[in-house]
Design a protein around this motif. Structure first.
Motif, short mmCIF file in Angstrom:
data_model
loop_
_atom_site.label_atom_id
_atom_site.label_comp_id
_atom_site.label_asym_id
_atom_site.label_seq_id
_atom_site.Cartn_x
_atom_site.Cartn_y
_atom_site.Cartn_z
N TRP A 77 26.62 50.70 3.30
CA TRP A 77 27.81 49.86 3.21
C TRP A 77 29.09 50.67 2.99
N SER A 78 28.93 51.88 2.52
CA SER A 78 30.14 52.69 2.45
C SER A 78 30.47 53.22 3.84
N ALA A 79 29.43 53.37 4.68
CA ALA A 79 29.68 53.75 6.06
C ALA A 79 30.06 52.49 6.84
N ARG A 80 30.22 52.59 8.14
CA ARG A 80 30.55 51.45 8.97
C ARG A 80 29.48 50.37 8.75
N ALA A 81 29.92 49.11 8.68
CA ALA A 81 28.99 48.03 8.36
C ALA A 81 27.81 48.02 9.33
N GLY A 82 26.63 48.00 8.76
CA GLY A 82 25.44 47.89 9.59
C GLY A 82 25.12 49.13 10.41
N SER A 83 25.74 50.27 10.06
CA SER A 83 25.53 51.47 10.86
C SER A 83 24.07 51.89 10.87
N VAL A 84 23.50 51.92 12.07
CA VAL A 84 22.10 52.28 12.25
C VAL A 84 21.80 53.65 11.66
N THR A 85 22.64 54.60 12.02
CA THR A 85 22.37 55.98 11.67
C THR A 85 22.25 56.17 10.17
N ALA A 86 23.23 55.66 9.44
CA ALA A 86 23.22 55.86 7.99
C ALA A 86 21.95 55.27 7.37
N ILE A 87 21.62 54.05 7.78
CA ILE A 87 20.46 53.37 7.19
C ILE A 87 19.19 54.14 7.47
N LEU A 88 19.00 54.53 8.74
CA LEU A 88 17.74 55.17 9.12
C LEU A 88 17.63 56.58 8.53
N LEU A 89 18.76 57.27 8.42
CA LEU A 89 18.70 58.63 7.85
C LEU A 89 18.35 58.57 6.37
N VAL A 90 18.97 57.64 5.65
CA VAL A 90 18.64 57.52 4.23
C VAL A 90 17.18 57.11 4.08
N GLY A 91 16.74 56.18 4.96
CA GLY A 91 15.35 55.76 4.95
C GLY A 91 14.41 56.92 5.19
N LEU A 92 14.77 57.76 6.15
CA LEU A 92 13.96 58.94 6.46
C LEU A 92 13.84 59.84 5.24
N ALA A 93 14.99 60.05 4.57
CA ALA A 93 14.98 60.91 3.37
C ALA A 93 14.07 60.32 2.29
N ILE A 94 14.18 59.01 2.06
CA ILE A 94 13.37 58.38 1.01
C ILE A 94 11.89 58.46 1.38
N ASN A 95 11.58 58.21 2.66
CA ASN A 95 10.19 58.26 3.07
C ASN A 95 9.60 59.65 2.91
N THR A 96 10.40 60.66 3.29
CA THR A 96 9.92 62.04 3.15
C THR A 96 9.67 62.36 1.69
N MET A 97 10.60 61.91 0.85
CA MET A 97 10.45 62.15 -0.58
C MET A 97 9.20 61.43 -1.11
N ALA A 98 8.99 60.22 -0.64
CA ALA A 98 7.83 59.44 -1.10
C ALA A 98 6.53 60.13 -0.67
N THR A 99 6.47 60.56 0.58
CA THR A 99 5.27 61.24 1.07
C THR A 99 5.00 62.48 0.25
N GLY A 100 6.06 63.29 0.06
CA GLY A 100 5.91 64.51 -0.74
C GLY A 100 5.49 64.19 -2.16
N GLY A 101 6.15 63.21 -2.75
CA GLY A 101 5.88 62.85 -4.14
C GLY A 101 4.45 62.37 -4.34
N ILE A 102 4.01 61.47 -3.44
CA ILE A 102 2.64 60.95 -3.56
C ILE A 102 1.64 62.07 -3.32
N GLY A 103 1.94 62.93 -2.35
CA GLY A 103 1.07 64.08 -2.07
C GLY A 103 0.94 64.96 -3.30
N LEU A 104 2.07 65.21 -3.95
CA LEU A 104 2.09 66.04 -5.15
C LEU A 104 1.24 65.40 -6.25
N LEU A 105 1.46 64.08 -6.44
CA LEU A 105 0.73 63.37 -7.50
C LEU A 105 -0.78 63.39 -7.23
N THR A 106 -1.17 63.17 -5.98
CA THR A 106 -2.60 63.16 -5.69
C THR A 106 -3.20 64.56 -5.85
#
Lengths: 263, 341
Positions: free
Chosen positions: B145-174
């Protein structure tokens, strides 16, 4: 319905956008807002409808602060078309226009009659089931105008509401520009309060009951087209030499900008 | 145009298909179940093996798949409306990832903390997943929402970062935890219905069903949001309150789904998008249709996952990803052709 701005001041960071600006819009009155790019037309419109919060002053709709209205009650009385309304979903023309009826909770028969009216007024009847995103820019603009019209449209004769349009003529061809302004002229005779921001000074002059000339966030002149379109005002705001002639049919001022080209 | 077909008829067809697949799912498996087992199952003194299989294994599993599928379908539609972007999805934008990381983290922490161990795992897990999902959504919102409203790129890039972090985090925990409670990485990343039991189903039903009902009430508000926040406000929608409500409820649904079945991808993406072709973009039809179609898809996927390679069971997310990703590419192509991307 009356919409009034009293001494509103708006800043963006340190930059002043609107300076102690006052304005009154009344029933039966078509007001045209003009001014160069960056003069504050859009900011004024966004402030009038409560989207931007002014640092000073306030907006009164029918004597009541715009922020104290229940959102749904306000939506019944006031429709606003913003400049950019991008839609990312495949939605039909009729479905978009129907959103304008959402605040009202009127019967399906009434809604259908109103939607048929505005579609015919905006020459959209043949496109009702077309996908909005497949339309040209001008056609999309007509659909969005039809949507806000359906929000204030009344089947009986008098209309007690406010309609604000931010550059509705952008992307419309000259025929539709005329048709829209003629329609607005008719609607204001039925009581609708209308504010339109516009870049075409000559069209504004022909159709306006009241003009507001904005520059650098302040009102330079407000009143009838004859009182606003003077050499002095135009020179001060647009800094372009221009002749003012009288429109043969109406006597309204028409502007002829100089044909001298800088080399 | 396709969306002039009667949406109520489509809803009915989907509902009938869901019932048919659910019954098929109950009858299919290693142990043959007959109608008499259905009847006898109600009488505990005469329970057969088949009726135990039916009522303790297949029924909870089918119900959990329905609930999770319905929840993911509806929250997908809601998140797309909220972000004004048909390609948003709880998996793609990181909500599921955040939820999975939250759940995995609390599992490890829970085994080390005495007072956490007193809370039933069935309650603790969805709560942690909800918080993880909520955090992820708020993070994505802040950027998009700080970027252009509904901007695909911003949403998907942040999502990608969170997913990568989640995968790494869960991998680390396991990797760091050598206990069974965390399960394995596959469960979290590809999902499974194997953990279904009566308690899970009851909790999932208690969370997902009311949340979906509340989301359905915002159908007309979501329609207005298609025009953007400013225009929605001029139509009388209290946008700020609406956004908070939608974020909260969809994180609750996704969190609950992830806590019990792991990250099952693409349901939230393909369900509403395919349905828009037949019922149109209006949420009055889209949301209930997404619930039914999501349930139908996930019950079907679960049925296939445990039968096509019998006696092995595929992780359910393998199926939804293999089917979902090509459909995702197809949807991108459609969006491009329409000039929406």
């Amino acid at each position: 319905m009356k919409l009034a701005a009293n001494n509103i001041g708006l800043t963006f960071g340190d930059a002043p956008i609107l300076n102690q600006l006052s304005l009154s819009l009344d029933a039966h009155c078509l007001t045209m807002l003009i001014g160069p790019n960056g003069s504050g037309k859009t900011s004024l419109i966004r402030t009038l409808c409560g989207e931007l919060k002014p640092a000073t002053g306030g907006i009164l709709l029918e004597g009541k602060k715009i922020t104290s209205w229940q959102p749904i009650e306000r939506a019944k009385k006031m429709a606003v078309l913003f400049q950019n309304t991008p839609v990312n979903f495949d939605i039909s023309v009729e479905q978009i226009i129907r959103l304008g009826r959402r605040p009202h909770g009127t019967s399906e028969a009434v809604n259908r009659a109103i939607i048929a009216d505005v579609m015919s007024a905006m020459d959209l009847s043949a496109m009702a089931t077309r996908s909005f995103v497949s339309l040209s820019g001008g056609e999309q603009q007509r659909v969005q105008i039809a949507r806000v019209l359906s929000q204030v449209w009344q089947l009986e004769s008098s209309i007690n509401a406010v309609l604000i349009l931010d550059e509705p003529l952008a992307a419309l061809d000259i025929v539709y520009q005329y048709q829209l302004l003629q329609l607005l002229h008719k609607l204001r005779s039925r009581g609708l309060t209308i504010l339109v921001s516009i870049h075409d000074l000559n069209l504004a002059s022909l159709f306006a009951d009241q003009m507001v000339l904005l520059n650098k966030g302040s009102v330079v002149a407000a009143g009838t087209p004859n009182s606003v379109f003077t050499q002095e005002h135009l020179q001060q705001v647009f800094e372009q030499p221009c002749d003012i002639i009288e429109h043969p049919g109406t006597g309204r001022p028409q502007m002829m900008f100089s044909a001298e080209f800088s080399s | 145009m396709s969306y002039r077909r009667k949406p109520s008829l489509i809803l009915l067809v989907l509902a009938l298909a869901l019932i048919a697949v659910s019954v098929l799912s109950l009858l299919t498996g290693a142990i043959e179940v007959t109608i008499s087992d259905w009847v006898l199952g109600a009488d505990y003194t005469r329970q057969s093996v088949a009726s135990v299989v039916l009522f303790d294994i297949r029924l909870p599993r089918m119900l959990l798949a329905s609930l999770v599928g319905a929840g993911l379908g509806v929250s997908g539609a809601v998140i797309q409306g909220l972000f004004r972007n048909p390609l948003a999805d709880p998996g793609l934008i990181g909500v599921s990832g955040g939820a999975a990381l939250g759940a995995a983290y609390i599992l490890v922490l829970g085994s080390q903390s005495l007072w956490l161990a007193t809370i039933p795992i069935n309650i603790m897990l969805p709560t942690a997943a909800f918080m993880g999902g909520l955090l992820a959504t708020l993070l994505v919102m802040t950027f998009s929402w700080s970027a252009r409203a509904g901007s695909v790129t911003a949403i998907l890039l942040v999502g990608l970062a969170i997913n990568t972090m989640a995968t790494g985090g869960i991998g680390l925990l396991t990797a760091l935890t050598d206990q069974d409670s965390l399960g394995n990485l596959t469960f979290w990343l590809l999902g499974s219905m194997a953990g279904a039991d009566v308690n899970n189903v009851l909790i999932a039903a208690a969370v997902i069903v009311p949340a979906i009902c509340l989301l359905l009430r915002d159908a007309s508000n979501l329609d207005c949001l298609l025009l953007g926040e400013s225009s929605a406000r001029t139509l009388g929608v209290p946008v700020t309150a609406l956004k908070l409500r939608l974020v909260f409820l969809s994180a609750l649904v996704v969190g609950c789904a992830v806590a019990f079945t792991g990250m099952i991808g693409f349901i939230g993406l393909i369900v509403p998008n395919l349905l828009r072709f037949v019922v149109g973009p209006l949420h009055r039809w889209l949301l209930p249709a997404s619930a039914i179609f999501g349930a139908l898809l996930l019950v079907t996927a679960d049925l296939l996952a445990r039968t096509i390679w019998f006696p092995r069971e595929l992780p359910i997310g393998v199926l939804t990803s293999l089917i979902g990703a090509p459909i995702f590419i197809f949807l991108i192509a459609v969006q491009r052709r329409k000039g929406l991307l």
